[in-house]
Motif scaffolding. Structure first.
Motif, PDB file in Angstrom:
ATOM      1  N   ALA A 208       0.922  -1.273   0.081  1.00  0.00           N
ATOM      2  CA  ALA A 208       0.423   0.216  -0.179  1.00  0.00           C
ATOM      3  C   ALA A 208       1.133   0.878   0.083  1.00  0.00           C
ATOM      4  O   ALA A 208       0.535   2.495  -0.387  1.00  0.00           O
ATOM      5  CB  ALA A 208      -0.629  -0.023   1.367  1.00  0.00           C
TER       6      ALA A 208
ATOM      7  N   ARG B 214      -0.641   4.323  -1.271  1.00  0.00           N
ATOM      8  CA  ARG B 214      -2.579   3.923  -0.973  1.00  0.00           C
ATOM      9  C   ARG B 214      -2.802   3.988   0.879  1.00  0.00           C
ATOM     10  O   ARG B 214      -1.935   3.119   1.286  1.00  0.00           O
ATOM     11  CB  ARG B 214      -3.014   3.163  -1.593  1.00  0.00           C
ATOM     12  N   SER B 215      -3.685   3.447   1.170  1.00  0.00           N
ATOM     13  CA  SER B 215      -3.765   3.273   2.569  1.00  0.00           C
ATOM     14  C   SER B 215      -4.204   2.118   2.308  1.00  0.00           C
ATOM     15  O   SER B 215      -4.309   1.307   1.401  1.00  0.00           O
ATOM     16  CB  SER B 215      -5.458   4.092   2.569  1.00  0.00           C
TER      17      SER B 215
ATOM     18  N   GLU C  98      -6.345  -0.066   3.101  1.00  0.00           N
ATOM     19  CA  GLU C  98      -7.791  -0.452   2.741  1.00  0.00           C
ATOM     20  C   GLU C  98      -8.169  -0.251   1.440  1.00  0.00           C
ATOM     21  O   GLU C  98      -8.536  -1.442   1.112  1.00  0.00           O
ATOM     22  CB  GLU C  98      -8.671   0.331   3.463  1.00  0.00           C
ATOM     23  N   GLN C  99      -7.163   0.943   1.267  1.00  0.00           N
ATOM     24  CA  GLN C  99      -7.980   0.930  -0.472  1.00  0.00           C
ATOM     25  C   GLN C  99      -6.856  -0.762  -1.371  1.00  0.00           C
ATOM     26  O   GLN C  99      -7.498  -1.271  -2.345  1.00  0.00           O
ATOM     27  CB  GLN C  99      -7.275   2.477  -1.168  1.00  0.00           C
ATOM     28  N   GLU C 100      -5.563  -0.829  -0.526  1.00  0.00           N
ATOM     29  CA  GLU C 100      -4.648  -2.133  -1.442  1.00  0.00           C
ATOM     30  C   GLU C 100      -5.446  -3.440  -1.289  1.00  0.00           C
ATOM     31  O   GLU C 100      -5.285  -3.741  -2.168  1.00  0.00           O
ATOM     32  CB  GLU C 100      -3.849  -1.858  -0.099  1.00  0.00           C
TER      33      GLU C 100
ATOM     34  N   ARG D 155      -8.522  -3.565  -0.872  1.00  0.00           N
ATOM     35  CA  ARG D 155     -10.127  -3.554  -1.895  1.00  0.00           C
ATOM     36  C   ARG D 155      -9.401  -3.991  -3.209  1.00  0.00           C
ATOM     37  O   ARG D 155     -10.681  -4.220  -4.573  1.00  0.00           O
ATOM     38  CB  ARG D 155     -10.649  -1.505  -1.840  1.00  0.00           C
ATOM     39  N   GLU D 156      -8.432  -2.664  -3.686  1.00  0.00           N
ATOM     40  CA  GLU D 156      -8.283  -2.880  -5.095  1.00  0.00           C
ATOM     41  C   GLU D 156      -7.336  -4.122  -5.797  1.00  0.00           C
ATOM     42  O   GLU D 156      -7.956  -4.736  -6.500  1.00  0.00           O
ATOM     43  CB  GLU D 156      -6.890  -2.555  -5.590  1.00  0.00           C
TER      44      GLU D 156
ATOM     45  N   GLU E  42     -10.811  -6.025  -5.761  1.00  0.00           N
ATOM     46  CA  GLU E  42     -11.392  -6.208  -7.214  1.00  0.00           C
ATOM     47  C   GLU E  42     -11.037  -6.712  -8.535  1.00  0.00           C
ATOM     48  O   GLU E  42     -11.662  -7.162  -9.720  1.00  0.00           O
ATOM     49  CB  GLU E  42     -11.601  -4.537  -7.860  1.00  0.00           C
TER      50      GLU E  42
END
Length: 82
Positions: free
Chosen positions: A21, A26-27, A29-31, A33-34, A37
């Protein structure tokens, strides 16, 4: 949107996620999520990506698939089973 809680993740995994991340600015959390996805793409997006990759294959004049009979000047992906 839903919230997902995951318990008992190994510390080593958390450190790898944090490092990845940070490298991507990125955070964590975003890591995650990606990553999710990318792993669980929509079926239509996945099919589109596969079809696009087939376009890059060289044509195989006269080659026929022994499993389904497709042949002629076609692009057959490796592992094609009809």
């Amino acid at each position: 949107m839903a919230t997902l809680t995951i318990r008992n993740l190994p510390d080593e995994l958390i450190e790898r996620l944090k490092a990845s991340a940070k490298a991507g600015n990125r955070s964590m959390e975003q890591e995650v999520r990606e990553l999710m996805e990318a792993r669980y793409q929509k079926k239509s997006d996945l099919i589109k990506a596969i079809r696009n990759s087939w376009k890059e294959l060289p044509e195989t004049p006269g080659l026929r698939c022994v499993f389904c009979g497709i042949g002629g000047n076609v692009r057959l992906p490796i592992g094609h089973l009809g």
